[in-house]
Design a protein around this motif. Structure first.
Motif, PDB file in Angstrom:
ATOM      1  N   SER A   1       0.829  -1.214   0.000  1.00 52.10           N
ATOM      2  CA  SER A   1       0.000   0.000   0.000  1.00 52.10           C
ATOM      3  C   SER A   1       0.861   1.260   0.000  1.00 52.10           C
ATOM      4  O   SER A   1       0.411   2.332  -0.386  1.00 52.10           O
ATOM      5  N   TYR A   2       2.133   1.112   0.448  1.00 56.20           N
ATOM      6  CA  TYR A   2       3.076   2.230   0.437  1.00 56.20           C
ATOM      7  C   TYR A   2       4.080   2.111  -0.719  1.00 56.20           C
ATOM      8  O   TYR A   2       5.082   2.818  -0.755  1.00 56.20           O
ATOM      9  N   ASN A   3       3.788   1.189  -1.671  1.00 55.51           N
ATOM     10  CA  ASN A   3       4.680   0.940  -2.810  1.00 55.51           C
ATOM     11  C   ASN A   3       6.079   0.529  -2.369  1.00 55.51           C
ATOM     12  O   ASN A   3       7.089   0.907  -2.987  1.00 55.51           O
ATOM     13  N   LEU A   4       6.137  -0.256  -1.275  1.00 56.21           N
ATOM     14  CA  LEU A   4       7.422  -0.749  -0.779  1.00 56.21           C
ATOM     15  C   LEU A   4       7.681  -2.141  -1.311  1.00 56.21           C
ATOM     16  O   LEU A   4       6.743  -2.935  -1.517  1.00 56.21           O
ATOM     17  N   ASN A   5       8.954  -2.449  -1.534  1.00 55.35           N
ATOM     18  CA  ASN A   5       9.352  -3.800  -1.954  1.00 55.35           C
ATOM     19  C   ASN A   5       9.402  -4.676  -0.703  1.00 55.35           C
ATOM     20  O   ASN A   5      10.303  -4.548   0.122  1.00 55.35           O
ATOM     21  N   TRP A   6       8.395  -5.554  -0.548  1.00 52.02           N
ATOM     22  CA  TRP A   6       8.269  -6.359   0.677  1.00 52.02           C
ATOM     23  C   TRP A   6       9.490  -7.245   0.887  1.00 52.02           C
ATOM     24  O   TRP A   6       9.949  -7.441   2.013  1.00 52.02           O
TER      25      TRP A   6
END
Length: 933
Positions: free
Chosen positions: A333-338
């Motif tokens: 949702s924060y456009n982070l690479n999990w």
């Protein structure tokens, strides 16, 4: 009504006889004082608790034969009174309502527009309230501060010129707690909340981010080696700001604060926190790129609103990482690479006592913290990990050249290296929330051209440490805290631009602030009565006068009085000084009390340095913190008017002791009223009445009361007043009740002595009813000046003391047998231990160890013949901790036979041959065998 009638009667008599007006004589003196109260309101119960401690100890010392002095004064220095008066002039409803709540009539409120009226009204009213509570104060020595009192004004000018002569006052720049509205440094007395809070230094870490720096504030620069990421709040609007010649990214609130800390600030544009997420910045100290991640715990008004993450040692950081790593949806949702987020691992950096490699991870598991929103648990975790890590931690192998250093040592070195290499800077925040009395939130400002007292001077600190070490401090555990404060105390802004007070003698635009004009005024008490009497005029007093009085320097001036008067004033100072005890709340250790020590060591010879401090905890009411919002702040005046002085004094004295927070239990006042009235009636009814003959129980109560007197004396000397009341009143009453139950009619001499002892012990706590009893007993003079009861060590006989415990245990054992066996007995047979068992008991009492006892016993041939019986008896005695000197059990039981029979409602037979169940075999010393028929 009974209490108020007695209050007025004895207060008038004390005043007429002037028993609390203390002048030098040939007795040993005891000079006690307390920090004077600020004149912006009436005394509430919390302040009264501290002031009462001074009254109780001075009354006690007076009865112990000392020439006791307890003076009192009123503090008017500072901006709060002026600010409050201005708010009345402006018609501010909050301030007007505050006065109304105190009981100020509507028609009088207009007068409070004048700051001088505040000083006059509250000082006069407080004097009456303290008198009504029975305070034994020498009112001849009272005074107010500020230039409104020309004598005190001259005294403070002398003090500051002395400090300046010694190079201990200088002009410069320093961080101070500052009110943006008043435009002044804000000392403790000028704060609505936040007493004791000081400027706290943060290290600003600079994270390279393109052509700018992301700025994160930290109190722990030594943890840079454990940085894994940065935290920002996605919803906060940060600002890109030109700071001197660099571009910084931080919260808008931080940029405003830095304007007051010698930074040239120019906001260029705003940056949403969410725009920074997923990007990387180079971390200072480790020179490694770390990711910027979202968090809910970034506060834009704290530090820079951006936090560097050290999950190994910071519970907040670990839980922030934990929340993201377990929630792929949240990351996306924060456009982070999990996958990148999951690679972040805590880096061990500190070996902390009691923890493994990753203290933050460990404590969060232990406390079962579920997420970064568990604020209460996280605060608890932070407190435990941070304090333990900082004070016991050692830097590990991941910290390079700092490996093996203590955290405290490493902190300064790492911070200095970061600043010198331009990778960090400094900012200041208040150590806690501070609200000025004008209702404005305070900040930290670096002020220039400001006068400071140089408490950071190394030689001055050394002298003050010496003073701390040589003092009597109650409780002694606080001594370490005084040493700690002396070490960290920095230069102190001692002036401001307006308010009531004394003008700085060499720079009149400045007014000396309230914590700086209240450090050595205890010396002023010694001669203030001469000023109040008009013996000497203020306009003729100069520095040479005070040099003569306080420092013993010669003078050729006469100051409009005879040489004898001047000599008398000098002699009075020398008699009373140094003061013996200054009592205060623990919140003043970090400023006022320590300032008092510093200033004494600077101005006075060592023989006049303070002898003692006593420190007490904060005060709660019915287990709740006192606060206006809870409506539980009640005035001393109202409580005394409702209940009388003595019940309120007893309630306050019993509320607590030491540095633990005291708890005033308001229901206790009704209980103590009944107890006091009951004692009053008993003492008058039973004094000088009773039998002439002596019984064993009379010697017992004499031993008990002497033991209680000894324990009470010790508690009083250490200002453990709750303990003193518990021992000297409640325990004594309990034992007296048993004595009367045991003997029916008391011994005339014994009961009269007990009545005198009990009433004298009560006198420092409940002086009015004690005086009334004393008079009714036919005693001459005041009980307030009578001799304190001295215990007789020779009468504290352990064997005698145990006799009544023995009788109680026999009665209890009989009752237990009846209850368990469900008997309705007619006869009870008691068999005491045979003589030979007492020989063993006396050996066990000395050895208190099985092997040593059996070795000693077996030296006796007769004992050896008894074999296993002896071994079993020793085991029994040690197991039940029966360590007793020999007592004649049979004789004790015979004398108490009638009483025991009455208590158990059976006929008592002692050591009869009749023993159908062979119970005699089970009798051991102090534990007789019992058979109920």
């Amino acid at each position: 009504m009974m209490f108020r009638t007695m209050d007025k009667k004895w207060q008038e008599r004390w005043e007429k006889a002037r028993i609390f007006e203390s002048d030098p004589d040939n007795r040993e003196k005891f000079f006690v004082n307390l920090p004077y109260p600020y004149m912006n309101g009436y005394l509430h119960l919390g302040r009264a608790f501290t002031f009462l401690r001074g009254d109780i100890i001075s009354r006690y010392k007076r009865m112990k034969g000392f020439n006791a002095l307890y003076p009192f004064a009123f503090h008017c220095t500072g901006t709060p009174i002026v600010a409050a008066a201005e708010r009345i002039s402006e018609g501010e409803e909050t301030q007007i309502n505050n006065l109304k709540k105190m009981g100020i009539p509507d028609g009088e409120i207009e007068n409070f527009k004048d700051p001088v009226y505040w000083t006059k009204h509250f000082s006069e009213e407080m004097t009456e309230h303290l008198k009504a509570t029975g305070f034994g104060i020498d009112w001849r020595r009272s005074f107010i501060t500020t230039s409104l009192n020309p004598y005190y004004n001259k005294f403070i000018e002398w003090q500051f010129r002395k400090l300046k002569e010694k190079g201990l006052i200088a002009i410069g720049k320093h961080p101070v707690i500052w009110c943006p509205k008043c435009k002044n440094p804000v000392g403790d007395h000028a704060r609505l909340e936040g007493e004791g809070e000081t400027p706290q230094e943060f290290t600003l870490l600079k994270f390279e981010f393109g052509d700018s720096y992301i700025i994160a504030a930290t109190l722990r620069p030594e943890t840079v080696f454990g940085q894994t990421n940065l935290w920002v709040d996605p919803e906060i609007e940060y600002v890109k700001t030109k700071v001197d010649n660099e571009i910084w990214i931080m919260s808008k609130e931080c940029s405003e604060k830095l304007k007051n800390q010698e930074k040239n600030i120019e906001v260029i544009e705003t940056v949403k926190g969410k725009e920074l997420l997923g990007k990387y910045a180079k971390a200072p100290g480790i020179e490694r790129e770390i990711m910027i991640l979202p968090s809910s715990f970034c506060d834009p008004d704290k530090g820079t609103g951006i936090v560097t993450s050290v999950p190994s040692d910071a519970p907040d950081d670990w839980m922030g990482i934990y929340d993201l790593q377990k929630d792929k949806e949240l990351c996306e949702s924060y456009n982070l690479n999990w996958d990148e987020v999951k690679k972040i691992k805590p880096i061990p950096i500190i070996k902390t006592k009691g923890f493994g490699e990753l203290p933050a991870v460990e404590i969060c598991k232990k406390l079962r913290v579920k997420s970064q929103r568990d604020r209460e648990l996280l605060e608890k975790a932070k407190k435990e990990v941070y304090s333990t890590g900082f004070y016991t931690g050692i830097m590990n192998e991941n910290c390079g050249e700092y490996e093996g250093l203590s955290v405290m040592e490493a902190k300064e070195k790492i911070k200095r290296k970061l600043i010198d290499s331009k990778k960090a800077d400094i900012m200041y925040e208040p150590s806690g929330n501070v609200l000025c009395r004008c209702l404005t939130k305070c900040i930290v400002k670096i002020v220039k051209d400001q006068w400071f007292i140089r408490y950071n001077d190394p030689e001055w600190k050394k002298r003050t440490h010496k003073a701390v070490e040589n003092m009597n401090i109650i409780p002694d555990t606080v001594r370490k805290q005084f040493h700690y404060v002396v070490d960290w105390l920095n230069d102190w802004a001692c002036t401001r631009e307006f308010g009531l007070g004394t003008r700085l003698p060499w720079d009149k635009k400045w007014v000396i602030e309230s914590l700086s004009d209240s450090t050595i005024y205890m010396a002023f008490y010694t001669i203030s009565k001469y000023f109040n009497e008009g013996t000497i005029k203020a306009d003729v007093i100069d520095d040479e006068f005070f040099d003569y009085i306080f420092l013993g320097k010669e003078t050729t001036k006469n100051y409009g009085v005879s040489k004898e008067i001047l000599e008398k004033m000098r002699e009075e100072f020398e008699y009373w000084y140094p003061f013996d005890l200054r009592s205060s709340g623990k919140d003043l250790v970090q400023n006022h009390l320590t300032f008092c020590l510093f200033n004494h060591t600077a101005i006075f010879p060592e023989k006049y340095w303070p002898r003692g401090f006593a420190v007490n905890g904060w005060v709660m009411i019915d287990a709740e913190k006192m606060s206006t919002s809870k409506g539980n702040i009640t005035l001393l005046r109202d409580n005394v008017a409702k209940h009388g002085a003595d019940p309120i004094r007893m309630m306050l004295a019993f509320a607590g002791e030491g540095v633990d927070d005291a708890n005033i239990e308001t229901q206790f006042v009704e209980t103590i009223k009944e107890r006091l009235i009951s004692w009053y009636e008993f003492a008058i009814k039973n004094y000088n009445k009773g039998r002439e003959t002596k019984m064993r129980v009379d010697y017992w109560i004499e031993a008990v009361v002497n033991q209680i007197m000894k324990e009470t004396d010790d508690a009083m000397e250490n200002m453990m007043f709750r303990t003193a009341l518990q021992k000297g009143f409640f325990d004594l009453q309990r034992n007296l009740k048993w004595y009367l139950r045991r003997c029916g009619i008391p011994n005339k001499e014994t009961i009269s002595w007990i009545i005198e002892v009990q009433t004298k012990i009560l006198a420092p706590f409940a002086p009015h009813i004690s005086e009334e009893i004393w008079e009714k007993l036919g005693k001459k003079g005041f009980i307030s000046t009578a001799e304190w009861p001295e215990y007789d060590e020779t009468k504290i006989d352990e064997t005698i003391l145990k006799t009544e415990d023995y009788i109680k245990s026999v009665i209890d054992d009989i009752r237990k047998i009846v209850k368990v066996a469900k008997l309705e007995g007619k006869n009870v047979y008691v068999y005491t231990a045979p003589e030979w068992t007492w020989e063993i008991a006396e050996i066990v009492e000395k050895k208190k160890n099985f092997n040593e006892s059996i070795k000693e016993v077996m030296k006796n041939e007769d004992m050896r013949k008894k074999g296993k019986i002896v071994s079993k008896l020793i085991n029994e005695l040690i197991k039940n901790r029966i360590f007793s000197k020999k007592m004649d059990e049979a004789d004790i039981l015979k004398e108490s036979k009638e009483f025991i029979e009455k208590e158990v409602e059976m006929k008592l037979e002692i050591n009869k041959d009749y023993d159908p169940k062979n119970k005699k075999l089970f009798a051991i010393p102090t534990k007789p065998a019992i058979y109920i028929e």
